[in-house]
Scaffold this motif. Structure first.
Motif, mmCIF file in Angstrom:
data_model
loop_
_atom_site.group_PDB
_atom_site.id
_atom_site.type_symbol
_atom_site.label_atom_id
_atom_site.label_comp_id
_atom_site.label_asym_id
_atom_site.label_seq_id
_atom_site.Cartn_x
_atom_site.Cartn_y
_atom_site.Cartn_z
ATOM 1 N N VAL A 166 -2.869 -3.095 -0.578
ATOM 2 C CA VAL A 166 -2.336 -4.456 -0.425
ATOM 3 C C VAL A 166 -1.699 -4.935 -1.729
ATOM 4 O O VAL A 166 -0.620 -5.554 -1.720
ATOM 5 C CB VAL A 166 -3.453 -5.420 0.027
ATOM 6 C CG1 VAL A 166 -2.972 -6.864 -0.036
ATOM 7 C CG2 VAL A 166 -3.905 -5.084 1.440
ATOM 8 N N ASP A 167 -2.340 -4.631 -2.871
ATOM 9 C CA ASP A 167 -1.762 -5.021 -4.164
ATOM 10 C C ASP A 167 -0.395 -4.367 -4.373
ATOM 11 O O ASP A 167 0.546 -5.010 -4.875
ATOM 12 C CB ASP A 167 -2.704 -4.625 -5.309
ATOM 13 C CG ASP A 167 -3.941 -5.512 -5.381
ATOM 14 O OD1 ASP A 167 -3.944 -6.585 -4.734
ATOM 15 O OD2 ASP A 167 -4.904 -5.130 -6.087
ATOM 16 N N LYS A 168 -0.280 -3.116 -3.986
ATOM 17 C CA LYS A 168 1.004 -2.418 -4.127
ATOM 18 C C LYS A 168 2.056 -3.012 -3.199
ATOM 19 O O LYS A 168 3.229 -3.156 -3.577
ATOM 20 C CB LYS A 168 0.822 -0.926 -3.841
ATOM 21 C CG LYS A 168 0.079 -0.162 -4.919
ATOM 22 C CD LYS A 168 -0.062 1.316 -4.560
ATOM 23 C CE LYS A 168 -0.787 2.067 -5.671
ATOM 24 N NZ LYS A 168 -0.960 3.514 -5.352
ATOM 25 N N GLU A 169 1.631 -3.363 -2.004
ATOM 26 C CA GLU A 169 2.581 -3.977 -1.064
ATOM 27 C C GLU A 169 3.083 -5.309 -1.600
ATOM 28 O O GLU A 169 4.283 -5.602 -1.551
ATOM 29 C CB GLU A 169 1.889 -4.162 0.292
ATOM 30 C CG GLU A 169 2.815 -4.694 1.390
ATOM 31 C CD GLU A 169 2.916 -6.215 1.387
ATOM 32 O OE1 GLU A 169 3.978 -6.738 1.789
ATOM 33 O OE2 GLU A 169 1.941 -6.879 0.981
ATOM 34 N N ARG A 170 2.188 -6.118 -2.160
ATOM 35 C CA ARG A 170 2.577 -7.420 -2.700
ATOM 36 C C ARG A 170 3.492 -7.263 -3.908
ATOM 37 O O ARG A 170 4.333 -8.140 -4.170
ATOM 38 C CB ARG A 170 1.340 -8.214 -3.119
ATOM 39 C CG ARG A 170 0.436 -8.673 -1.984
ATOM 40 C CD ARG A 170 1.078 -9.788 -1.157
ATOM 41 N NE ARG A 170 1.996 -9.273 -0.142
ATOM 42 C CZ ARG A 170 2.788 -10.050 0.595
ATOM 43 N NH1 ARG A 170 2.781 -11.351 0.434
ATOM 44 N NH2 ARG A 170 3.597 -9.517 1.485
#
Length: 534
Positions: free
Chosen positions: A103-107
């Motif tokens: 999720v951090d990478k997606e954001r």
């Protein structure tokens, strides 16, 4: 190990949880290490917690703390004790860590606008974490059982990885349980058959099946498991319950499991095995005064530290029950024990019962070891009953106490989150000359692991304490500080067979053949005092 390509062993579980995948993994890793293999271990936990730090010991067992300050699943404790090496945060992966990273990478736009999916993005994250583990052979234990919803993505990831790196470099061991029905006087292999079938439907065909049972299985049952599991008979092995888990590496070696693995993975293995484990246990009765009674694993490392000293498993005494007892009733209850241990913990429940146990041990010269919270309660008991500070307490339990002899560490007052925010991991611990602690270690400085938010309020209550060079201290009118740097790390009473409290957790550093010196000294004190052995 001469192999040029990294090898992998994946341990999965079936039928039910708690059947010993961690012990098997640790034992197998030790046997391979003894044979000259550069082996490392990874525990995959499918739960959504980022780590084990916020999990209740009644549900999940103890939180094991590594040298680098990671709060881990207790299986890392098995790995450390069996392998004799320190694990790190990299040796444990949770679903929470994986999903958070994705999720951090997606954001952050790292996926360049792609639709983020379980495959390939989550599986890629899992495989990347596995690739970080050093060693010529990586043993991967996947927590839970086959069929758990949360574990499916991890099984998919190792399935993909086995194809990408070559099936010749992967070996899958499936650990199952075969129950014995007394009513019909027979073993039931159907749950194992179905567990293997479920694993095969996922796309993983086990190379070995480790069959756990209460009593040994016969050849007919093992042949049936081999037939329905689709593996050669020699790749099915039975591990019935053992009286001593430290026998398991020797059992595996005697069965030649390591040779089958070496053959399958193309590993050069020396036929060498040295394993110095405790074979007999002195029946001293140690009272472990605690409040996490939902599972035997809540105080696992303390129990194992005593076992590794050659002493029987301690008996857990419910501190909540002690709260309701008078001093005479406490004396009757604890008089049959040879020693007392006050373990760590959090929250007000059962605290007064532990304090009563401490008072009994102090007044009756009973060997007592206080660990983390246990040390803090020793200070509280001394402040109340020796120094006369009525109502002395920790601000954790009584924010309005008139004598906060235990208080929140200054750095913790600004912390709002709970997980991973305590004072964690290895810290320098100086040992003062003239103290019992210095005598026990034989060193001036050691590194010990911590896990706490509260500390001894030394600056406000200096009059409770003194140091080993103060000869007046031997009148037992003050607690001796045997270790202090930024915080009070250890206290003791001199005119007592063994009254030692430490802020850290020595149980995390006990090893097979090398139990922690504090536990060895504690057991020696119990032996010197004499006990209720039979």
């Amino acid at each position: 190990m001469i192999a040029m390509t990294k090898k992998y062993i994946v341990v999965t579980g079936g039928v039910l949880s708690g059947i010993g995948k961690g012990i098997l993994s640790a034992s197998l890793a030790r046997v391979l290490k003894e044979g000259g293999v550069d082996v490392n271990v990874l525990k995959i936990d499918p739960y959504l917690n980022v780590d084990a730090g916020t999990m209740n010991p009644n549900q999940h067992g103890e939180v094991f703390v590594t040298e680098d300050g990671y709060e881990a699943d207790l299986d890392l404790g098995h790995y450390e004790r069996f392998l004799g090496v320190n694990m790190q945060r990299i040796n444990n992966v949770t679903a929470g860590q994986i999903y958070k990273s994705v999720v951090d990478k997606e954001r952050a736009g790292k996926y360049l606008g792609a639709t983020v999916q379980m495959v390939p993005h989550v599986t890629a994250e899992i495989k990347e974490r596995i690739d970080r583990i050093s060693g010529d052979l990586v043993l991967i234990e996947i927590g839970g059982t086959v069929g758990d919803i949360e574990g499916e993505i991890f099984l998919e990831a190792v399935r993909e990885m086995s194809l990408e790196k070559g099936p010749e470099n992967f070996l899958f061991i499936h650990v199952t349980y075969v129950p014995f029905l007394k009513a019909s006087n027979e073993f039931k292999t159907k749950p194992t058959q179905q567990s293997v079938q479920l694993l095969r439907k996922i796309g993983i065909h086990p190379d070995m099946i480790a069959v756990r049972s209460e009593i040994p299985l016969g050849n007919d049952e093992l042949n049936k498991i081999a037939l329905f599991g689709g593996v050669p008979k020699q790749m099915v092995f039975n591990l019935p319950d053992a009286s001593n888990v430290y026998e398991i590496p020797h059992v595996l070696y005697s069965m030649g499991i390591q040779k089958l693995i070496a053959q399958k993975l193309g590993i050069e293995l020396k036929d060498v095995f040295h394993w110095d484990y405790p074979r007999a246990f002195k029946p001293y009765r140690i009272a472990l005064v605690g409040k996490y009674l939902g599972t035997d694993d809540a105080y696992k490392s303390i129990t194992e530290s005593l076992l590794l000293c050659g002493v029987s498993k301690p008996e857990t005494v419910d501190s909540q029950i002690l709260e309701e007892m008078s001093e005479d009733e406490i004396a009757v209850t604890l008089s049959s024990y040879d020693g007392v241990i006050i373990p760590g913990g959090f929250g007000k429940r059962g605290i007064e019962g532990k304090i009563k146990a401490i008072k009994y041990a102090r007044l009756n010269n009973v060997p007592i070891l206080g660990i983390c919270l246990g040390m803090q309660l020793m200070v509280i008991e001394f402040a109340r009953n020796v120094a006369g500070l009525e109502g002395a307490n920790s601000r954790e339990f009584d924010p309005e106490t008139p004598y906060p002899v235990i208080d929140l560490m200054e750095d913790q007052k600004r912390v709002l989150q709970m997980g991973g925010t305590m004072r964690l991991g290895a810290q320098k611990t100086p040992l003062f000359k003239g103290s019992k602690l210095r005598e026990i270690y034989g060193k001036d400085l050691v590194m010990e692991r911590h896990r706490h938010r509260y500390e001894v309020n030394y600056e406000e209550f200096k009059n409770l304490f003194t140091f080993p060079e103060d000869k007046e201290a031997f009148k037992n009118t003050r607690l001796i500080i045997s270790s202090k740097l930024d915080f009070v790390e250890a206290i003791e009473l001199p005119n007592h067979v063994f009254f030692v409290g430490i802020q850290y957790h020595p149980e995390f550093k006990s090893r097979v053949g090398d139990p922690h010196p504090l536990f060895k000294a504690y057991v020696e004190a119990v032996e010197a005092k004499g006990g209720h052995t039979t």
